[in-house]
Design an enzyme around this catalytic site. Sequence first.
Site, PDB file in Angstrom:
ATOM      1  N   HIS A 147     -13.523   1.004  -4.123  1.00  0.00           N
ATOM      2  CA  HIS A 147     -13.171   0.950  -2.832  1.00  0.00           C
ATOM      3  C   HIS A 147     -12.066   0.671  -1.934  1.00  0.00           C
ATOM      4  CE1 HIS A 147     -17.581   1.772  -2.959  1.00  0.00           C
ATOM      5  NE2 HIS A 147     -17.534   0.680  -3.547  1.00  0.00           N
ATOM      6  N   SER A 268      16.320   6.600   3.145  1.00  0.00           N
ATOM      7  CA  SER A 268      16.514   7.048   4.517  1.00  0.00           C
ATOM      8  C   SER A 268      17.917   7.350   5.167  1.00  0.00           C
ATOM      9  CB  SER A 268      15.380   6.636   5.531  1.00  0.00           C
ATOM     10  OG  SER A 268      15.387   6.992   6.935  1.00  0.00           O
ATOM     11  N   LYS A 274      15.047   1.934   4.174  1.00  0.00           N
ATOM     12  CA  LYS A 274      13.711   2.209   3.026  1.00  0.00           C
ATOM     13  C   LYS A 274      14.166   2.639   1.800  1.00  0.00           C
ATOM     14  CE  LYS A 274      11.064   4.639   4.926  1.00  0.00           C
ATOM     15  NZ  LYS A 274       9.810   5.254   5.915  1.00  0.00           N
ATOM     16  N   GLU A 281       5.553  10.972  -4.944  1.00  0.00           N
ATOM     17  CA  GLU A 281       4.872  11.531  -4.074  1.00  0.00           C
ATOM     18  C   GLU A 281       5.370  12.920  -4.660  1.00  0.00           C
ATOM     19  OE1 GLU A 281       6.696  10.216   0.811  1.00  0.00           O
ATOM     20  OE2 GLU A 281       8.094   9.134  -1.167  1.00  0.00           O
TER      21      GLU A 281
END
Length: 461
Positions: A147, A268, A274, A281
């Site tokens: 979980h 970024s 970043k 992804e």
Amino acid sequence: MKDNDKLAQGYVASIPFDQRLYRQDIEGSIAHARMLAKQGIIADKDAESIIAGLNSIRNEIEQGKFHFKTKLEDIHMNIEARLFEKIGDVAGKLHTARSRNDQVALDMRLFLKEEIPKTIDNVKALQSSLVELAEANKDVIIPGYTHLQQAQPVLLAHHLLAYFEMFQRDKERFSDCLKRTDVLPSGSGALAGVAYPVDRQFMAQELGFSEISNNSVDAVSDRDFVVEYQAASALAMMHISRLAEEIVLWSSSEFGFIEISGDFTTGSSIMPQKKNPDVAELARGKTGRIYGNLMSLLTTMKGLPLAYNRDMQEDKQGLFDTLDTLHSTLEVFAEMINTLKINPQRISNAINADYILATDLADYLVKKGMPFRQAHNTVSKLGEYAVASRKSFRELSLSEYRDFSPLFDKDVYNITLESSIAARNIAGGTAANQVEVALEKARSLLRIEQNRSQVKKKGGK
Ligand code: ARG
């Protein structure tokens, strides 16, 4: 199709994408011509000129000199039309005892027969990267999650080898699908079988097929092998996507368990700090499209009457897209995994060192004679008490422990992450020696498969 409607011509044409099958189409036609000559259906010299013509067409295509024409619909008709230009009317003999319906089925099978072993090799390369990463970080203990809550400690290697197992099953699915792809449909003609004394076994041998199809209607209607490849790919992408998700999560500044090499991240344009895990992804994102390709083909095939229907031409783009996406994803993942840096300090800081050992405390009481359910309950209460008094299990005094059960003794302080790992010494468990066995097994599986595919490459066609 008549010449006058350009819109309709463009609509039904598959040449923009099925030109990818040119090699298989020519290979199939050469075998067919040889077989026709061997059976005395066409003259030897006609077969020779057909074969020479086809070989030179292959060169033209490979040198980029071939003009694919939309008017000629598909790869089969484009090649045949060029053959007429090159060798004249003899070209018309090639299409004896066959139909485009069995021809396209043959091309698709030849194509996948070549590609499936590449898929399997790519999966294997990713497995090797995972095994190496596990190997290089054998002692690292991570919080295992259920979980997405810290549950029990496990070795990082054990966690990584879980992916090894998933990919092992993927390879099995691909090899299994190869068996059903490895069936020659030629001789089925349009649907009823051809009315010439063809030698289907000879064709199978020439083209390296293990079997010939049993039923001509089925052979031209069947795209199960494409569906199976799509389905196996969808599952493999699902596995990659789960790995991708963990890479995204673990490389976040909150987790910081791993660092992805700058070759696989992007910055970024606005936030200089970043390091975005774009490769991971995108793999996660592309998985959706691969599922779509599977759904698309299943939906195309659903409700089609036997035998061939033109709808089936829609099997190709999705297959090519799935195959290319899966291959590039596997390749880039293997490389990215090779460059992953593990950060043991961040991992150990993240472990909720005491509460993650709650199961071990319960097991401790069980070993001293308490039934498991009761032990679970006792440790649960102990946990509540510890949280309320802002102490870790380790910081509780023996008398505090004993308030919950007289079975607690000094050795309760021997419970550590390491002892928790070591206790799970059963086949398939996370104890170091079990993981060592699993690693050895993984390594030898990869070695065995390596040898097997080398033997095949040397011996086979
Ligand atoms: N381009 C077709 C396909 O990909 C080839 C088979 C066409 N057969 C036919 N009878 N029109 O499915």
